[in-house]
Design a protein around this motif. Structure first.
Motif, PDB file in Angstrom:
ATOM      1  N   HIS A 123       0.840  -1.201   0.000  1.00  0.00           N
ATOM      2  CA  HIS A 123       0.000   0.000   0.000  1.00  0.00           C
ATOM      3  C   HIS A 123       0.876   1.253   0.000  1.00  0.00           C
ATOM      4  CE1 HIS A 123      -3.927   1.853   0.486  1.00  0.00           C
ATOM      5  NE2 HIS A 123      -3.450   2.630   1.442  1.00  0.00           N
ATOM      6  N   ARG A 124       1.903   1.239   0.834  1.00  0.00           N
ATOM      7  CA  ARG A 124       2.826   2.388   0.875  1.00  0.00           C
ATOM      8  C   ARG A 124       3.538   2.576  -0.458  1.00  0.00           C
ATOM      9  NH1 ARG A 124       3.892   0.511   6.109  1.00  0.00           N
ATOM     10  NH2 ARG A 124       5.700  -0.698   5.420  1.00  0.00           N
ATOM     11  N   ALA A 125       3.815   1.465  -1.131  1.00  0.00           N
ATOM     12  CA  ALA A 125       4.518   1.536  -2.409  1.00  0.00           C
ATOM     13  C   ALA A 125       3.605   1.936  -3.563  1.00  0.00           C
ATOM     14  CB  ALA A 125       5.177   0.194  -2.711  1.00  0.00           C
ATOM     15  N   GLY A 126       2.311   2.092  -3.298  1.00  0.00           N
ATOM     16  CA  GLY A 126       1.397   2.594  -4.317  1.00  0.00           C
ATOM     17  C   GLY A 126       0.711   1.546  -5.157  1.00  0.00           C
ATOM     18  N   TRP A 127       0.689   0.289  -4.701  1.00  0.00           N
ATOM     19  CA  TRP A 127       0.069  -0.787  -5.463  1.00  0.00           C
ATOM     20  C   TRP A 127      -1.315  -1.126  -4.913  1.00  0.00           C
ATOM     21  CZ3 TRP A 127       2.483  -3.805  -9.447  1.00  0.00           C
ATOM     22  CH2 TRP A 127       3.786  -3.409  -9.759  1.00  0.00           C
ATOM     23  N   THR A 128      -2.246  -1.413  -5.800  1.00  0.00           N
ATOM     24  CA  THR A 128      -3.485  -2.074  -5.413  1.00  0.00           C
ATOM     25  C   THR A 128      -3.163  -3.545  -5.190  1.00  0.00           C
ATOM     26  OG1 THR A 128      -5.001  -0.569  -6.535  1.00  0.00           O
ATOM     27  CG2 THR A 128      -5.751  -2.849  -6.258  1.00  0.00           C
ATOM     28  N   SER A 129      -3.682  -4.124  -4.126  1.00  0.00           N
ATOM     29  CA  SER A 129      -3.390  -5.523  -3.810  1.00  0.00           C
ATOM     30  C   SER A 129      -4.648  -6.376  -3.906  1.00  0.00           C
ATOM     31  CB  SER A 129      -2.805  -5.649  -2.399  1.00  0.00           C
ATOM     32  OG  SER A 129      -1.527  -5.057  -2.330  1.00  0.00           O
ATOM     33  N   MET A 130      -4.490  -7.545  -4.506  1.00  0.00           N
ATOM     34  CA  MET A 130      -5.558  -8.541  -4.538  1.00  0.00           C
ATOM     35  C   MET A 130      -5.073  -9.802  -3.839  1.00  0.00           C
ATOM     36  SD  MET A 130      -7.295 -10.557  -7.771  1.00  0.00           S
ATOM     37  CE  MET A 130      -8.701  -9.522  -8.082  1.00  0.00           C
ATOM     38  N   VAL A 131      -5.907 -10.326  -2.950  1.00  0.00           N
ATOM     39  CA  VAL A 131      -5.587 -11.572  -2.250  1.00  0.00           C
ATOM     40  C   VAL A 131      -6.666 -12.589  -2.615  1.00  0.00           C
ATOM     41  CG1 VAL A 131      -5.044 -12.646  -0.037  1.00  0.00           C
ATOM     42  CG2 VAL A 131      -4.623 -10.194  -0.359  1.00  0.00           C
ATOM     43  N   PRO A 132      -6.388 -13.448  -3.595  1.00  0.00           N
ATOM     44  CA  PRO A 132      -7.404 -14.406  -4.045  1.00  0.00           C
ATOM     45  C   PRO A 132      -7.344 -15.719  -3.284  1.00  0.00           C
ATOM     46  CG  PRO A 132      -5.514 -14.509  -5.497  1.00  0.00           C
ATOM     47  CD  PRO A 132      -5.182 -13.481  -4.439  1.00  0.00           C
ATOM     48  N   THR A 133      -8.386 -16.507  -3.435  1.00  0.00           N
ATOM     49  CA  THR A 133      -8.378 -17.909  -3.014  1.00  0.00           C
ATOM     50  C   THR A 133      -8.103 -18.766  -4.252  1.00  0.00           C
ATOM     51  OG1 THR A 133     -10.783 -17.880  -3.266  1.00  0.00           O
ATOM     52  CG2 THR A 133      -9.914 -17.665  -1.035  1.00  0.00           C
ATOM     53  N   TYR A 134      -7.840 -20.043  -4.023  1.00  0.00           N
ATOM     54  CA  TYR A 134      -7.686 -20.965  -5.146  1.00  0.00           C
ATOM     55  C   TYR A 134      -8.240 -22.329  -4.759  1.00  0.00           C
ATOM     56  CZ  TYR A 134      -3.149 -21.994  -2.786  1.00  0.00           C
ATOM     57  OH  TYR A 134      -2.163 -22.298  -1.876  1.00  0.00           O
ATOM     58  N   ARG A 135      -8.359 -23.203  -5.735  1.00  0.00           N
ATOM     59  CA  ARG A 135      -9.017 -24.498  -5.551  1.00  0.00           C
ATOM     60  C   ARG A 135      -8.502 -25.238  -4.315  1.00  0.00           C
ATOM     61  NH1 ARG A 135      -7.827 -26.906 -11.206  1.00  0.00           N
ATOM     62  NH2 ARG A 135      -8.202 -24.697 -11.643  1.00  0.00           N
ATOM     63  N   ARG A 169      10.766  -3.035   4.427  1.00  0.00           N
ATOM     64  CA  ARG A 169      11.673  -2.143   3.694  1.00  0.00           C
ATOM     65  C   ARG A 169      12.084  -2.786   2.374  1.00  0.00           C
ATOM     66  NH1 ARG A 169      16.909  -2.537   3.429  1.00  0.00           N
ATOM     67  NH2 ARG A 169      17.082  -3.760   5.361  1.00  0.00           N
ATOM     68  N   LEU A 170      12.466  -4.063   2.425  1.00  0.00           N
ATOM     69  CA  LEU A 170      12.900  -4.756   1.210  1.00  0.00           C
ATOM     70  C   LEU A 170      11.775  -4.834   0.181  1.00  0.00           C
ATOM     71  CD1 LEU A 170      14.917  -7.699   2.808  1.00  0.00           C
ATOM     72  CD2 LEU A 170      15.865  -5.854   1.418  1.00  0.00           C
ATOM     73  N   VAL A 171      10.581  -5.200   0.626  1.00  0.00           N
ATOM     74  CA  VAL A 171       9.455  -5.343  -0.294  1.00  0.00           C
ATOM     75  C   VAL A 171       9.043  -3.986  -0.855  1.00  0.00           C
ATOM     76  CG1 VAL A 171       7.020  -6.008  -0.465  1.00  0.00           C
ATOM     77  CG2 VAL A 171       8.646  -7.502   0.716  1.00  0.00           C
ATOM     78  N   THR A 172       9.016  -2.959  -0.017  1.00  0.00           N
ATOM     79  CA  THR A 172       8.652  -1.622  -0.494  1.00  0.00           C
ATOM     80  C   THR A 172       9.650  -1.123  -1.527  1.00  0.00           C
ATOM     81  OG1 THR A 172       7.593  -1.095   1.623  1.00  0.00           O
ATOM     82  CG2 THR A 172       8.174   0.756   0.204  1.00  0.00           C
ATOM     83  N   GLU A 173      10.942  -1.279  -1.232  1.00  0.00           N
ATOM     84  CA  GLU A 173      11.965  -0.817  -2.177  1.00  0.00           C
ATOM     85  C   GLU A 173      11.887  -1.587  -3.493  1.00  0.00           C
ATOM     86  OE1 GLU A 173      15.627  -1.279  -0.080  1.00  0.00           O
ATOM     87  OE2 GLU A 173      15.350   0.533   1.150  1.00  0.00           O
ATOM     88  N   PHE A 174      11.665  -2.890  -3.421  1.00  0.00           N
ATOM     89  CA  PHE A 174      11.579  -3.699  -4.633  1.00  0.00           C
ATOM     90  C   PHE A 174      10.347  -3.324  -5.446  1.00  0.00           C
ATOM     91  CE2 PHE A 174      10.493  -7.674  -6.907  1.00  0.00           C
ATOM     92  CZ  PHE A 174      11.679  -7.860  -7.611  1.00  0.00           C
ATOM     93  N   ALA A 175       9.231  -3.092  -4.748  1.00  0.00           N
ATOM     94  CA  ALA A 175       7.995  -2.716  -5.443  1.00  0.00           C
ATOM     95  C   ALA A 175       8.119  -1.363  -6.122  1.00  0.00           C
ATOM     96  CB  ALA A 175       6.830  -2.705  -4.458  1.00  0.00           C
ATOM     97  N   ARG A 176       9.018  -0.527  -5.634  1.00  0.00           N
ATOM     98  CA  ARG A 176       9.194   0.810  -6.204  1.00  0.00           C
ATOM     99  C   ARG A 176      10.352   0.895  -7.201  1.00  0.00           C
ATOM    100  NH1 ARG A 176       8.650   4.510  -0.712  1.00  0.00           N
ATOM    101  NH2 ARG A 176       6.381   4.703  -0.725  1.00  0.00           N
TER     102      ARG A 176
END
Length: 396
Positions: free
Chosen positions: A176-188, A371-378
């Motif tokens: 969210h901080r990195a500016g992405w819309t997030s989807m969390v789906p289910t699967y079979r 921090r790692l995920v935010t930097e990578f996402a940006r």
């Protein structure tokens, strides 16, 4: 002499039949979802903002975790260790918050996700509850819009084997901080969603199609760039999607946490843990992938474990990856992740943890993980884009 030969042949046949039955049983255990999990620890005492627990392999590890109470109806978040009595087999930990139910002595179940609930109830993030039209039916999903609206950059978060969507809650604030819309789906084969034709996991070899449906939903909602994030088997599912889906061209970056890079390595590890003879473990992997073994294992589609070996297939990868894995992962050994990073340093940014158990790197060091995920996402963003995301996030 003939009698001796007959006895020997009979013994050989019986031994072979026994190995076949044991191999089929081991394979079914691997591929069958766990529906109900019993309480795995005891709350011994509650002392104000401290809780005394039975010492287990999970409760003695530093970090933030949760406890499900009353069969999952209640939930409490706990923090670091404040005491340990080795002789008594107990640990004391901080109580960070009671989300539901009453914290009192009795049975409880450890929650490695820390949070429980939905993104709005657990994190205070605006959340849309949507349904994805999957190959087998409708699949519920959460959508957390980026600051300022959905936008065109979507992250799709894929939970692991036997897990639930709560597993992904730990990642949402960083994205969210990195500016992405997030989807969390289910699967079979998730709880309360359509099962596969055989009701068993396919180790990512069929589940990827449900993630493809989720990405299609994101595209229909305006996505033109996708980030995939997978934990454990969710990593294996992600890698199959990248290999097989035409929508993989939309993916610009991938985050894998404690991923299954090679199911063969994981299955060998679990065979050793459970003292399954090597011949039985090898036979079980063969049975999963052969047409003659499908009926014995109880699968609709063959499970070709060789197709999940991404160390061997490293040259086929083409998406930038942030790969996070703990050296102390007890469920998915770290070796294949290390080897993949060594084979593809041009694509893989590898970050290794210590102490953390399976997919609990965030729990032991959330600041580093986010921090790692935010930097990578940006990565590749302009300064203006990052500033805008920060400003929107601060205003919540």
């Amino acid at each position: 002499m003939r009698a001796a030969v007959a006895v020997g042949a009979t013994t050989t046949v019986a031994s072979a039949a026994g190995s076949l039955a044991a191999a089929a049983y081991f394979a079914r255990r691997v591929l069958t979802p766990e529906r109900k999990r019993p309480d795995d620890l005891e709350i011994l005492d509650v002392r104000g903002d401290r809780v005394l627990l039975s010492a287990t392999a999970e409760t003695v590890v530093p970090g933030r975790y949760g406890l499900w109470l009353d069969g999952g109806r209640g939930h409490v978040r706990i923090g670091n260790l404040t005491g340990r009595d080795v002789a008594e087999g107990t640990v004391e930990r901080e109580v960070l918050g009671v989300d539901a139910g009453v914290l009192r002595p009795g049975g409880a179940r450890f929650n490695g996700y820390y949070y429980s609930g939905t993104p709005d109830t657990a994190l205070g993030l605006p959340t849309e509850h949507v349904e994805v039209e999957g190959e087998l039916g409708r699949l519920p999903a959460w959508v957390v819009p980026a600051p300022g609206g959905r936008g065109s950059r979507w992250a799709v978060l894929v939970h692991g084997r036997g897990a639930v969507r709560d597993e992904a809650l730990r990642a949402l604030a960083a994205l969210h901080r990195a500016g992405w819309t997030s989807m969390v789906p289910t699967y079979r084969n998730d709880e309360d969603v359509p099962a596969g034709p055989d009701g068993r996991y396919n180790l990512g070899l069929s589940e990827w199609r449900d993630i493809e449906s989720a990405v299609e939903h994101a595209v229909e909602a305006g996505a033109d760039e996708v980030l995939l994030l997978g934990w454990s088997m969710g990593g294996a599912i992600t890698l199959q999607f990248l290999d097989r889906s035409p929508l993989a061209d939309l993916v610009t970056r991938v985050v894998l946490d404690g991923p299954v890079i090679d199911w063969g390595d994981v299955l060998e590890h679990h065979a050793r843990m459970h003292r399954v003879p090597k011949v039985v473990g090898a036979l079980s992997r063969t049975m999963m992938g052969r047409r003659w073994g499908k009926r014995l294992v109880g699968v609709h589609e063959s499970v070709d474990v060789a197709q999940t070996d991404w160390v061997r297939r490293a040259d086929e990868l083409r998406h930038p990856m942030l790969l996070i894995h703990s050296a102390d992962d007890e469920f998915v050994p770290v070796g294949p992740s290390r080897r993949l990073a060594q084979h593809r340093p041009d694509l893989v940014t590898y970050e290794e943890w210590r102490v953390a158990r399976h997919c609990k790197e965030w729990n032991t060091d959330p600041e580093r993980w986010e921090r790692l995920v935010t930097e990578f996402a940006r990565q590749g963003d302009t300064a203006d884009t990052a500033d805008t995301a920060d400003t929107a996030d601060t205003g919540e």
